[in-house]
Design an enzyme around this catalytic site. Structure first.
Site, PDB file in Angstrom:
ATOM      1  N   ASP A  30     -42.472 -11.887  32.633  1.00 10.06           N
ATOM      2  CA  ASP A  30     -42.612 -12.985  32.450  1.00 10.06           C
ATOM      3  C   ASP A  30     -43.622 -13.044  31.467  1.00 10.06           C
ATOM      4  O   ASP A  30     -44.943 -12.129  31.397  1.00 10.06           O
ATOM      5  CB  ASP A  30     -43.388 -13.497  33.944  1.00 10.06           C
ATOM      6  CG  ASP A  30     -42.817 -15.213  33.753  1.00 10.06           C
ATOM      7  OD1 ASP A  30     -42.241 -14.984  34.084  1.00 10.06           O
ATOM      8  OD2 ASP A  30     -44.112 -15.883  33.679  1.00 10.06           O
ATOM      9  N   ASP A  41     -37.287 -22.733  23.426  1.00 11.46           N
ATOM     10  CA  ASP A  41     -35.736 -21.440  22.704  1.00 11.46           C
ATOM     11  C   ASP A  41     -35.594 -20.689  22.075  1.00 11.46           C
ATOM     12  O   ASP A  41     -35.445 -20.536  22.234  1.00 11.46           O
ATOM     13  CB  ASP A  41     -34.583 -23.221  22.803  1.00 11.46           C
ATOM     14  CG  ASP A  41     -34.725 -23.991  23.687  1.00 11.46           C
ATOM     15  OD1 ASP A  41     -35.099 -23.513  25.306  1.00 11.46           O
ATOM     16  OD2 ASP A  41     -34.037 -25.064  24.256  1.00 11.46           O
ATOM     17  N   ASN A  63     -44.487 -24.282  24.467  1.00  9.32           N
ATOM     18  CA  ASN A  63     -43.747 -25.391  24.541  1.00  9.32           C
ATOM     19  C   ASN A  63     -44.194 -26.940  25.010  1.00  9.32           C
ATOM     20  O   ASN A  63     -44.295 -28.053  24.138  1.00  9.32           O
ATOM     21  CB  ASN A  63     -43.197 -26.181  25.970  1.00  9.32           C
ATOM     22  CG  ASN A  63     -41.666 -24.842  25.937  1.00  9.32           C
ATOM     23  OD1 ASN A  63     -40.753 -24.693  25.063  1.00  9.32           O
ATOM     24  ND2 ASN A  63     -41.457 -24.553  27.691  1.00  9.32           N
ATOM     25  N   ASP A 123     -38.866 -18.052  32.173  1.00 12.34           N
ATOM     26  CA  ASP A 123     -39.158 -17.442  30.908  1.00 12.34           C
ATOM     27  C   ASP A 123     -39.123 -15.470  31.268  1.00 12.34           C
ATOM     28  O   ASP A 123     -40.014 -15.230  30.886  1.00 12.34           O
ATOM     29  CB  ASP A 123     -40.969 -17.957  29.588  1.00 12.34           C
ATOM     30  CG  ASP A 123     -41.575 -17.754  31.040  1.00 12.34           C
ATOM     31  OD1 ASP A 123     -41.635 -18.286  32.407  1.00 12.34           O
ATOM     32  OD2 ASP A 123     -42.846 -17.733  30.868  1.00 12.34           O
TER      33      ASP A 123
END
Length: 210
Positions: free
Chosen positions: A76, A93, A84, A119
């Protein structure tokens, strides 16, 4: 093709057969392409959760028959939400695509890399024989390098947990749950190292962190 070598009847049979075989082959290729597309994560191109489940359904019984070990790593990204928020979702992305590419390069050819959502990635290490700590430590570098490459700064790291078949479980669900638990222990401890669970590969629980 030398048509003179065949009778008119034989030629008619060949032509009729080719009229059926051609579309059948084309249809089979389209079906295979559709299956492969359905098994890939649309963003990163690695396997998706569906493909991971199918792979483990095949790999774990095989490992049981051969009495071999399989490692399963849940990864993770740490800092991804901030990426973001600061750089936008398009940049996020691109980070995920870069991480996926880096994970594939960091793994052996026989390893299986999947993105199971957000993620979070899963890596399956079949035929596990040695302590995988060194290999797993490279995964942390993948996250750091992706942040630098895409965002221009060290904004990412990675938390991960390892579970080993058959020591930590005999089915996909229990292995993923154990690896996920170890990953969150690492993440909640505000540490960005790969969990060094090499002792689990030898049938015992990893030592507690200092």
């Amino acid at each position: 093709l030398d048509r003179s070598a065949f009778s008119q009847d034989a030629l008619r049979i060949l032509e009729a057969a080719s009229a059926h075989i051609g579309p059948a082959v084309e249809g089979a290729l389209r079906f295979r392409e559709a299956e492969e597309t359905a098994a890939r994560d649309h963003l990163t191109g690695v396997a998706n959760a569906r493909a991971l489940a199918a792979y483990l359904d095949r790999e774990l019984p095989r490992a049981g028959r051969e009495q071999s070990r399989v490692g399963l790593v849940v990864c993770d990204l740490d800092g991804f939400k901030q990426v973001n928020d600061s750089f936008g979702h398009l940049t996020g992305d691109e980070v995920l695509r870069t991480v996926a590419t880096g994970l594939r390069k960091a793994c052996r050819g026989s390893d299986f890399v999947a993105r199971i959502g957000g993620d979070e990635f899963v890596i399956v290490l079949p035929g596990l024989r040695e302590d995988p700590s060194a290999q797993l430590a490279r995964l942390h570098d993948v996250a750091v390098e992706a942040g630098v490459a895409v965002c221009g700064e060290r904004c990412l790291s990675m938390s991960a947990g390892l579970a080993v078949y058959p020591d930590d479980g005999h089915d996909a669900e229990s292995l993923i749950a154990r690896a996920d638990q170890r990953m969150y222990q690492r993440k909640h401890g505000n540490r960005s190292k790969i969990e060094r669970a090499g002792t689990a590969a030898h049938g015992s629980e990893p030592a507690a962190d200092d």
